[in-house]
Design a protein around this motif. Structure first.
Motif, PDB file in Angstrom:
ATOM      1  N   THR A  82       0.705  -0.982   0.007  1.00  0.00           N
ATOM      2  CA  THR A  82       0.203   0.078   0.047  1.00  0.00           C
ATOM      3  C   THR A  82       0.922   1.256   0.083  1.00  0.00           C
ATOM      4  O   THR A  82       0.333   2.354   0.188  1.00  0.00           O
ATOM      5  CB  THR A  82      -0.720  -0.043   1.394  1.00  0.00           C
ATOM      6  OG1 THR A  82      -0.070  -0.127   2.518  1.00  0.00           O
ATOM      7  CG2 THR A  82      -1.947  -1.126   1.152  1.00  0.00           C
ATOM      8  N   LYS A  83       2.228   1.225  -0.252  1.00  0.00           N
ATOM      9  CA  LYS A  83       2.893   2.240  -0.056  1.00  0.00           C
ATOM     10  C   LYS A  83       2.919   3.044  -1.675  1.00  0.00           C
ATOM     11  O   LYS A  83       2.929   2.131  -2.556  1.00  0.00           O
ATOM     12  CB  LYS A  83       4.559   1.857   0.301  1.00  0.00           C
ATOM     13  CG  LYS A  83       4.310   1.530   1.741  1.00  0.00           C
ATOM     14  CD  LYS A  83       3.923   2.862   2.708  1.00  0.00           C
ATOM     15  CE  LYS A  83       4.293   2.698   4.104  1.00  0.00           C
ATOM     16  NZ  LYS A  83       3.307   1.901   4.773  1.00  0.00           N
ATOM     17  N   VAL A  90       0.317   1.151 -10.232  1.00  0.00           N
ATOM     18  CA  VAL A  90      -1.004   0.695 -10.163  1.00  0.00           C
ATOM     19  C   VAL A  90      -1.928   1.557 -10.448  1.00  0.00           C
ATOM     20  O   VAL A  90      -2.908   1.547 -11.163  1.00  0.00           O
ATOM     21  CB  VAL A  90      -1.373  -0.132  -8.878  1.00  0.00           C
ATOM     22  CG1 VAL A  90      -2.784  -0.593  -8.745  1.00  0.00           C
ATOM     23  CG2 VAL A  90      -0.300  -1.393  -8.408  1.00  0.00           C
ATOM     24  N   THR A  91      -1.868   2.808  -9.844  1.00  0.00           N
ATOM     25  CA  THR A  91      -2.741   3.880  -9.925  1.00  0.00           C
ATOM     26  C   THR A  91      -2.749   4.336 -11.425  1.00  0.00           C
ATOM     27  O   THR A  91      -3.778   4.761 -12.067  1.00  0.00           O
ATOM     28  CB  THR A  91      -2.481   5.114  -8.892  1.00  0.00           C
ATOM     29  OG1 THR A  91      -2.882   4.418  -7.567  1.00  0.00           O
ATOM     30  CG2 THR A  91      -3.483   6.160  -9.060  1.00  0.00           C
ATOM     31  N   VAL A 107      -6.934   4.008  -4.256  1.00  0.00           N
ATOM     32  CA  VAL A 107      -6.755   2.718  -4.681  1.00  0.00           C
ATOM     33  C   VAL A 107      -6.422   1.675  -3.454  1.00  0.00           C
ATOM     34  O   VAL A 107      -6.674   0.667  -3.435  1.00  0.00           O
ATOM     35  CB  VAL A 107      -5.590   2.852  -5.672  1.00  0.00           C
ATOM     36  CG1 VAL A 107      -5.164   1.408  -6.047  1.00  0.00           C
ATOM     37  CG2 VAL A 107      -6.150   3.627  -6.831  1.00  0.00           C
ATOM     38  N   ALA A 108      -5.410   2.350  -2.518  1.00  0.00           N
ATOM     39  CA  ALA A 108      -4.903   1.697  -1.402  1.00  0.00           C
ATOM     40  C   ALA A 108      -6.273   1.185  -0.552  1.00  0.00           C
ATOM     41  O   ALA A 108      -6.164   0.146   0.100  1.00  0.00           O
ATOM     42  CB  ALA A 108      -4.160   2.444  -0.638  1.00  0.00           C
ATOM     43  N   THR A 141      -1.765  -4.998  -8.949  1.00  0.00           N
ATOM     44  CA  THR A 141      -1.171  -4.778  -7.657  1.00  0.00           C
ATOM     45  C   THR A 141      -0.210  -5.901  -7.581  1.00  0.00           C
ATOM     46  O   THR A 141       1.117  -5.882  -7.071  1.00  0.00           O
ATOM     47  CB  THR A 141      -1.835  -4.804  -6.529  1.00  0.00           C
ATOM     48  OG1 THR A 141      -2.912  -3.746  -6.667  1.00  0.00           O
ATOM     49  CG2 THR A 141      -1.343  -4.585  -5.109  1.00  0.00           C
ATOM     50  N   ALA A 142      -0.642  -7.397  -7.868  1.00  0.00           N
ATOM     51  CA  ALA A 142       0.076  -8.178  -7.707  1.00  0.00           C
ATOM     52  C   ALA A 142       1.424  -8.443  -8.778  1.00  0.00           C
ATOM     53  O   ALA A 142       2.641  -8.752  -8.330  1.00  0.00           O
ATOM     54  CB  ALA A 142      -0.768  -9.570  -7.963  1.00  0.00           C
ATOM     55  N   THR A 143       1.171  -8.121  -9.812  1.00  0.00           N
ATOM     56  CA  THR A 143       2.342  -7.867 -10.583  1.00  0.00           C
ATOM     57  C   THR A 143       3.256  -6.688 -10.670  1.00  0.00           C
ATOM     58  O   THR A 143       4.561  -7.063 -10.622  1.00  0.00           O
ATOM     59  CB  THR A 143       1.555  -7.513 -12.333  1.00  0.00           C
ATOM     60  OG1 THR A 143       0.427  -8.520 -12.721  1.00  0.00           O
ATOM     61  CG2 THR A 143       2.773  -7.545 -13.576  1.00  0.00           C
ATOM     62  N   THR A 144       2.717  -5.692 -10.285  1.00  0.00           N
ATOM     63  CA  THR A 144       3.820  -4.882  -9.593  1.00  0.00           C
ATOM     64  C   THR A 144       4.501  -5.086  -8.416  1.00  0.00           C
ATOM     65  O   THR A 144       5.795  -4.932  -8.591  1.00  0.00           O
ATOM     66  CB  THR A 144       2.959  -3.411  -9.303  1.00  0.00           C
ATOM     67  OG1 THR A 144       2.066  -3.100 -10.301  1.00  0.00           O
ATOM     68  CG2 THR A 144       4.007  -2.327  -9.064  1.00  0.00           C
TER      69      THR A 144
END
Length: 246
Positions: A82-83, A90-91, A107-108, A141-144
């Motif tokens: 979430t940082k 992601v955003t 988004v977080a 998020t997972a990919t990043t």
């Protein structure tokens, strides 16, 4: 004087104000239905699972300790995801496909991370008002995280996506049946509460036994209540009788 109500009186009060109880229940149930189906925006959820492995030592005891460390490291991964280092890319990807732009905090707030006890696998769940957006956020998020984690955290050399998020068109909220049931129960409780408060705060004398038994007074007689329309009829009849006699 303390006022008490027995079981028979309770049922009598419920029968007396049954219409009010039914009305209150119907109104609250309808309000719950309106809020559930027309006001509250449905929310959709999608999850992806990630396995993080760190460099292992050949010694079995050391490997066991490293596994335990990996489990404990999941709390660190939760904070990292979430940082801005993860949320910025992601955003940016999400906003490239949206008219209404989101910021990192928004988004977080849609993301939650959970894991089973003593498991190296953890889940990234996204919850939003669009099933496809939820799946996109979870997968992005997972990919990043998969790309960034080995560079940010030393010793983390293998981040695997166990399962990708898929759009689930069945909303996770609101819970229609539960909301309707809550509205029904609230209406019932409110209706019953109103009538009992009304009864307990009503200090008017309703019957003769209250005067003779509760207050110990002597009954001198009963004056019946005459409706105004009956008084008018009697007055007209009396006037007619006098007219005929005259």
């Amino acid at each position: 004087m303390e006022q008490t109500i027995n079981i028979e009186q309770i049922f009598g009060i419920l029968r007396k104000y049954s219409r009010l109880i039914i009305l209150s229940t119907v109104i609250c149930t309808l309000l719950a239905g309106i809020l559930t189906f027309f006001v509250i925006t449905p929310q959709y959820s999608a999850s992806t699972e990630i396995l993080v492995n760190r460099k292992q030592n050949a010694d079995n005891n050391v490997q066991y300790n490293q596994v335990q460390t990996d489990v404990q490291m999941i709390n660190t991964y939760k904070d990292l995801i979430t940082k801005p280092v993860i949320m910025d890319p992601v955003t940016k990807k999400i906003n490239s496909e949206k008219v209404n732009k989101l910021d990192n905090d928004e988004v977080a707030s849609m993301i939650s991370i959970t894991n089973n006890q003593n498991s190296q696998v953890f889940s990234i769940t996204a919850k939003t008002d669009n099933a496809y957006t939820a799946a996109d956020i979870a997968n992005m998020t997972a990919t990043t995280f998969q790309k960034k984690a080995p560079k940010i955290m030393s010793g983390t050399d293998n981040v695997s996506i166990v399962s990708k998020a898929k759009p689930d068109l069945k909303p996770v909220s609101p819970k229609n049946k539960i909301n309707i049931l809550v509205g029904f129960v609230v209406g019932l409780v409110v209706g019953i509460g109103i009538i009992f408060i009304r009864e307990l705060t009503d200090k008017t004398v309703k019957d003769e036994p209250f005067l003779t038994e509760e207050l110990g007074l002597t009954s001198l007689g009963i004056i019946n209540n005459i409706a105004p329309k009956d008084l008018i009829k009697k007055a007209i009849m009396k006037t007619s009788t006098l007219s005929r006699r005259g």
